[in-house]
Design an enzyme around this catalytic site. Structure first.
Site, PDB file in Angstrom:
ATOM      1  N   GLU A   1      77.114   4.445 -31.362  1.00  0.00           N
ATOM      2  CA  GLU A   1      76.338   3.348 -31.952  1.00  0.00           C
ATOM      3  C   GLU A   1      76.577   2.156 -31.046  1.00  0.00           C
ATOM      4  O   GLU A   1      77.677   1.601 -31.010  1.00  0.00           O
ATOM      5  CB  GLU A   1      76.788   3.089 -33.394  1.00  0.00           C
TER       6      GLU A   1
ATOM      7  N   GLU B   1      71.839  -8.244 -23.781  1.00  0.00           N
ATOM      8  CA  GLU B   1      72.404  -8.551 -25.096  1.00  0.00           C
ATOM      9  C   GLU B   1      73.384  -9.718 -24.949  1.00  0.00           C
ATOM     10  O   GLU B   1      74.426  -9.579 -24.309  1.00  0.00           O
ATOM     11  CB  GLU B   1      73.116  -7.325 -25.673  1.00  0.00           C
TER      12      GLU B   1
ATOM     13  N   CYS C   1      75.065  -6.285 -33.405  1.00  0.00           N
ATOM     14  CA  CYS C   1      74.198  -5.517 -32.511  1.00  0.00           C
ATOM     15  C   CYS C   1      72.772  -5.431 -33.036  1.00  0.00           C
ATOM     16  O   CYS C   1      71.839  -5.196 -32.266  1.00  0.00           O
ATOM     17  CB  CYS C   1      74.776  -4.120 -32.299  1.00  0.00           C
TER      18      CYS C   1
ATOM     19  N   ASP D   1      93.769  -0.099 -25.656  1.00  0.00           N
ATOM     20  CA  ASP D   1      92.528  -0.566 -25.056  1.00  0.00           C
ATOM     21  C   ASP D   1      91.669   0.622 -24.651  1.00  0.00           C
ATOM     22  O   ASP D   1      92.081   1.777 -24.739  1.00  0.00           O
ATOM     23  CB  ASP D   1      92.798  -1.500 -23.877  1.00  0.00           C
TER      24      ASP D   1
ATOM     25  N   GLY E   1      92.955   2.837 -21.823  1.00  0.00           N
ATOM     26  CA  GLY E   1      94.150   3.564 -22.226  1.00  0.00           C
ATOM     27  C   GLY E   1      93.859   4.586 -23.312  1.00  0.00           C
ATOM     28  O   GLY E   1      93.370   5.684 -23.049  1.00  0.00           O
TER      29      GLY E   1
ATOM     30  N   LYS F   1      91.313   4.176 -33.208  1.00  0.00           N
ATOM     31  CA  LYS F   1      91.695   3.128 -32.269  1.00  0.00           C
ATOM     32  C   LYS F   1      90.791   1.933 -32.526  1.00  0.00           C
ATOM     33  O   LYS F   1      89.650   1.887 -32.069  1.00  0.00           O
ATOM     34  CB  LYS F   1      91.563   3.562 -30.806  1.00  0.00           C
TER      35      LYS F   1
END
Length: 483
Positions: free
Chosen positions: A252, A385, A285, A209, A212, A177
């Site tokens: 992660e 962040e 990240c 999403d 979902g 996904k």
């Protein structure tokens, strides 16, 4: 929707199929704010179909000799390298990676990881002795089963290949996904795997999403593992959802990297750190978003970082050049604007950039490269962040203070050290709480694992550890070494 690229289809059981669900979503070009494609969001029936296909395919794929699985991945790499321009164009369109960067870095990242996995797999021992002290005890590495893969929008092919390729090599079957914000490159990736001859059901793709398809995979009884890259908030939700079925969960997540710049750092250290922070419009990240500078070098570092920000061009993703593009979405742009304003309101010294669109821009989700000085580590911009081109600079007076500031964060993905003192670098590398430490601009070697600690998750992606992550180990005693 006739004028939009119609991608209302899923790849299930070796074929493109019409979705069972009826919800559609427009994909927005962040450079223009215009819709460019339409996808379907899967529902429970779509998720169930993809998982069922993967479950059917698992016994045969798990039993396929490793050399044959390797040959399939080598074919994937060949087709991938031929389709890199298509992948780059998709990523420029869906998430705003500038044209050159999309090809040379975003698309190339997927090829690089695949090459590294191939190299690691060639020497991988699926059955290995525990040690000389136990000659008939063996450790066997075996596939997990059906794995659900949930990937983000900021480095689409980087994350897709870090999950799909080791899963296939391990003998797992998978359901991908991709981010619903940036799904187009993953659709191209599915075409690549289809052309490479991946057996039906071994790889499946369902757009959707998080609430979902993401949630459906997390609780699905036939999914044995979830590998997720994204926000810490979503990672926590996935862990809770997966707990009832005792799935293996690999996360992660986010980061708030500290870049420790000592007075003896090389002359390019500050420039390198600021550029790294702004790279990919700050949407990485592992970006070094907190620059900690030794007091004697502090004001000079602030001047240099401000100049780098002012010299960083911001422009459409659809043109050539070394500029940065937009951030991915209106929601992301608004979040960044709010955090920049929080920095101003909390008393940080704004030395470059600020709120609003860059000069000469009146559309698109563009952010001004921004630098704050005199930041304290309790400020919002030092703890949250931002995921935008925003750098916070913090002074320190001693090595111990630098370590304390760097570790004073809920995250622990990548930290950085800039110093000519090798003994100091070695000390700091062990004291900094992070899954990765990069020093003096040297990147991790090919096959080094990518992952963090604390709220950054504890996945280890890439190379041998990335292969092992998609397997279960089995201890076997009484093995006949002569049979």
């Amino acid at each position: 929707m006739a004028d939009l690229l119609d991608q209302r289809k899923f790849y299930i059981d070796g074929a493109w199929v019409a979705p069972a669900g009826t919800r559609d979503l427009e994909v927005i070009d962040p450079s223009t704010e215009e819709p460019v494609a339409v996808i379907s969001l899967g529902d429970q029936a779509d998720t169930d179909a993809a998982v069922a296909a993967a479950k059917r395919a698992f016994p045969a794929w798990a039993a396929t000799p490793p050399a044959e699985r390797l040959a399939v991945v080598e074919r994937i790499l060949s087709v991938y390298e031929r389709r890199m321009l298509d992948l780059a164009r998709a990523m420029s369109l869906e998430m705003g990676a500038p044209q050159d960067m999309a090809l040379e870095d975003q698309a190339e990242a997927g090829a690089w990881h695949t090459r590294n996995f191939i190299a690691a797999f060639r020497n991988f021992e699926f059955i290995r002795p525990l040690g000389d002290h136990a000659p008939t005890t063996m450790i066997a590495w075996e596939p997990v089963g059906v794995v659900g893969l949930i990937t983000p929008w900021n480095w689409p092919m980087n994350q897709v290949t870090l999950k799909v390729i080791p899963a296939l090599l391990a003998g797992d079957t998978c359901v991908l996904k991709p981010s619903e914000i940036a799904p187009l490159s993953s659709m191209v990736f599915a075409e690549i795997l289809d052309e490479a001859g991946v057996p039906a059901g071994v790889f499946n793709l369902v757009n959707g999403d998080g609430p979902g398809v993401g949630s459906q995979m997390s609780v699905h009884p036939d999914v044995e593992m979830i590998s997720f890259t994204g926000s810490s908030r979503a990672g926590i939700a996935i862990s809770k959802a997966a707990a009832d079925s005792l799935k293996k969960v690999c996360l992660e997540l986010g980061g708030k990297g500290a870049n420790l710049v000592f007075a003896d750092a090389d002359e390019k250290a500050v420039v390198r750190g600021a550029r790294h922070c702004f790279y990919n419009s700050g949407q990485s990240c592992n970006a070094p978003t907190r620059m900690l500078v030794e007091r004697s070098a502090y004001e000079r570092a602030v001047e240099v970082a401000a100049r780098v920000a002012q010299e960083t061009a911001v422009a459409s993703a659809h043109g050539p050049g070394r500029h940065i593009g937009p951030v991915v979405s209106k929601a992301q742009w608004e979040k960044i604007q709010g955090l920049i304003q929080a920095g101003i309101d909390e008393g940080a010294r704004l030395v470059a950039g600020g709120t609003g669109l860059p000069e000469g821009v009146n559309r698109g989700y563009f952010v001004r490269p921004t630098v704050f000085a005199d930041v304290t580590n309790d400020m919002t911009i030092a703890q949250q962040e931002v995921f935008g081109p925003v750098l916070a600079i913090i002074p320190f007076d001693s090595e111990d203070e630098a370590v304390a500031i760097a570790n004073d964060t809920p995250y622990g993905l990548t930290n950085y050290v800039q110093s000519q003192d090798g003994a100091r670098r070695n000390r700091l590398a062990r004291q900094l709480q992070a899954g990765m430490v990069e020093m003096n601009g040297e990147s991790r070697g090919a096959g080094a694992p990518f992952g963090g600690v604390k709220k950054s998750g504890r996945a280890r992606e890439g190379g041998v550890m990335g292969l092992e992550e998609f397997m279960d180990s089995k201890a076997i005693s009484g093995w006949d070494r002569g049979a």
